[in-house]
Design an enzyme around this catalytic site. Structure first.
Site, mmCIF file in Angstrom:
data_model
loop_
_atom_site.group_PDB
_atom_site.id
_atom_site.type_symbol
_atom_site.label_atom_id
_atom_site.label_comp_id
_atom_site.label_asym_id
_atom_site.label_seq_id
_atom_site.Cartn_x
_atom_site.Cartn_y
_atom_site.Cartn_z
ATOM 1 N N CYS B 28 0.842 -1.212 0.000
ATOM 2 C CA CYS B 28 0.000 0.000 0.000
ATOM 3 C C CYS B 28 0.876 1.262 0.000
ATOM 4 O O CYS B 28 1.692 1.464 0.902
ATOM 5 C CB CYS B 28 -0.893 -0.036 1.242
ATOM 6 N N LYS B 55 -9.815 -8.267 7.687
ATOM 7 C CA LYS B 55 -9.076 -7.616 8.782
ATOM 8 C C LYS B 55 -9.341 -8.259 10.149
ATOM 9 O O LYS B 55 -10.463 -8.684 10.419
ATOM 10 C CB LYS B 55 -9.509 -6.141 8.863
ATOM 11 N N VAL B 68 -5.580 1.394 7.363
ATOM 12 C CA VAL B 68 -4.125 1.371 7.349
ATOM 13 C C VAL B 68 -3.685 2.434 6.352
ATOM 14 O O VAL B 68 -4.387 2.665 5.373
ATOM 15 C CB VAL B 68 -3.515 -0.003 6.962
ATOM 16 N N GLU B 81 -4.497 8.349 8.698
ATOM 17 C CA GLU B 81 -4.327 9.253 7.542
ATOM 18 C C GLU B 81 -2.823 9.446 7.319
ATOM 19 O O GLU B 81 -2.127 10.011 8.158
ATOM 20 C CB GLU B 81 -4.991 10.629 7.755
ATOM 21 N N SER B 82 -2.363 9.006 6.138
ATOM 22 C CA SER B 82 -0.918 8.933 5.911
ATOM 23 C C SER B 82 -0.189 10.267 6.094
ATOM 24 O O SER B 82 0.899 10.310 6.662
ATOM 25 C CB SER B 82 -0.632 8.353 4.521
#
Lengths: 249, 249
Positions: B28, B55, B68, B81-82
């Site tokens: 990802c 999951k 994720v 939140e990346s």
């Protein structure tokens, strides 16, 4: 505050020494984020109002799409996107710190700011949408007030006067405020579309917060009453947004 | 690195003292942002891989929707939140600073990170979309490579080794890297759908940057070859995403 919104053909005044230039629209909640944070940080600003339906040509040269809010820096660089502008003011100017000094609390609050998007979108349809299907209105109110109630519960859980603590509003408070200032417009438009007493019960904590926020000097500087917001929203719904409405009151 | 991705029923191991827990998926790109920034900041991490199609129940209790990447802090709070995670690592851990110390440069780079979204979206359709209309492919490549070329020109304008300067990659470099690592997959999938020589000419600066980035220790720690990415993309396109592919190589 009551200057006209500039249109095509209007000249661009030179930047003022020692002041930060903000391009904004008086009724735009995203513009308000920039105005609130600059006021909270005691930044000397030179606000240039932009007519969004007929933008001055030079704005398009400054920022892609001629976006508002945008902030022009003395060296010619332009910063846009309301959250990025708000963080810019917090980074570039001295106390008070709008973000928490605790990195986890700061991150959690940023998640709550991003999560506000859904509420903003249903609010937009209700307050500004010209042709909302009347049958959809109760659903949109439920969606908007559902998010409001989540934030009210979060505030209650924190047990503080503001999201940022007891002392004064912080970044999360200011980032969601513009929609709370406009929230009373919905029951004015749709008095019978929801059980407003029940809604007020589910948002008691945030209703008290609303009263406290109104007393904050940054909020007060740009505050408009529900009646004024309602009047402006009518012009938008009618397809004739009156950006200069305040100059005629 | 090659541990299996956890599924329903898998127990949740207790947090490890002194390590930051990251929930991620190996292929990802958003997870990679969290992995890259934690590595760049020399954070001791405990990475737990999550099977996104099945999951573990406890993930849904930790973060809404079981997202994720997410980061679990020792006090039980979870950050997701990346971009918010990446900023969290930058705020919470010592040198090197990933954001510029100049507030305007930081804001300009954040605008460029947000602006990357369009490229990510067309890339997603090309590399992972199972049923892309073949006639649309040249258009999607044009859109993706058009954005790439903009970033290439920006890097050229800056005249530095990385977007952040000559010394080492910074926040903007790491935030867009995951898509550049996967970019060579597109010509493998669609060798005849574009003029690849012309595209390479328009992105010469960023192609040099790609080679420099590969040498960075944080990038190298999680780097996968175009061939591996291609192989994984095939499993996604076939509706059978093989999260554990690396354990079988």
């Amino acid at each position: 505050m009551s200057a006209l919104h500039l249109t095509t053909g209007a000249p661009c005044a030179p930047l003022q020494d020692g002041k930060v230039r903000i391009y904004a629209m008086r009724f735009c909640p995203y513009s308000q984020r920039a105005l609130l944070t600059s006021a909270a940080k005691n930044v000397e600003t030179d606000v240039v109002w932009i007519n969004l339906k007929d933008k001055p040509e030079w704005l398009l040269e400054k920022s892609p799409g001629g976006k508002v809010p945008s902030v022009e820096i003395a060296d010619g660089r332009v910063v846009y996107e309301s959250l990025i502008i708000a963080d810019y003011f917090d980074d570039a100017f001295a106390e008070p710190n709008l973000h928490s000094k605790d990195p986890v609390s700061k991150a959690v609050d940023r998640i709550l700011v991003e999560g506000w998007g859904k509420a903003g979108s249903s609010f937009y349809q209700l307050a500004f949408g010209g042709s909302v299907d009347p049958e959809k209105i109760p659903e949109l109110i439920k969606e908007f007030e559902g998010v409001v109630s989540t934030y009210s519960k979060e505030l209650e859980k924190r047990g503080t006067k503001f999201f940022s603590g007891d002392e004064r509003p912080g970044m999360l408070d200011y980032m969601i405020w513009p929609w709370f200032e406009r929230r009373p417009v919905i029951p004015i438009f749709f008095p019978d579309a929801a059980n407003w007493d029940e809604i007020r019960q589910n948002s008691a904590a945030i209703d008290q917060w609303y009263n406290r926020m109104k007393e904050d000097s940054a909020v007060a500087k740009y505050f408009l009453t529900p009646e004024i917001h309602h009047k402006y929203c009518i012009t938008v719904k009618e397809g004739n947004s009156d950006f200069d409405m305040l100059t005629k009151l």
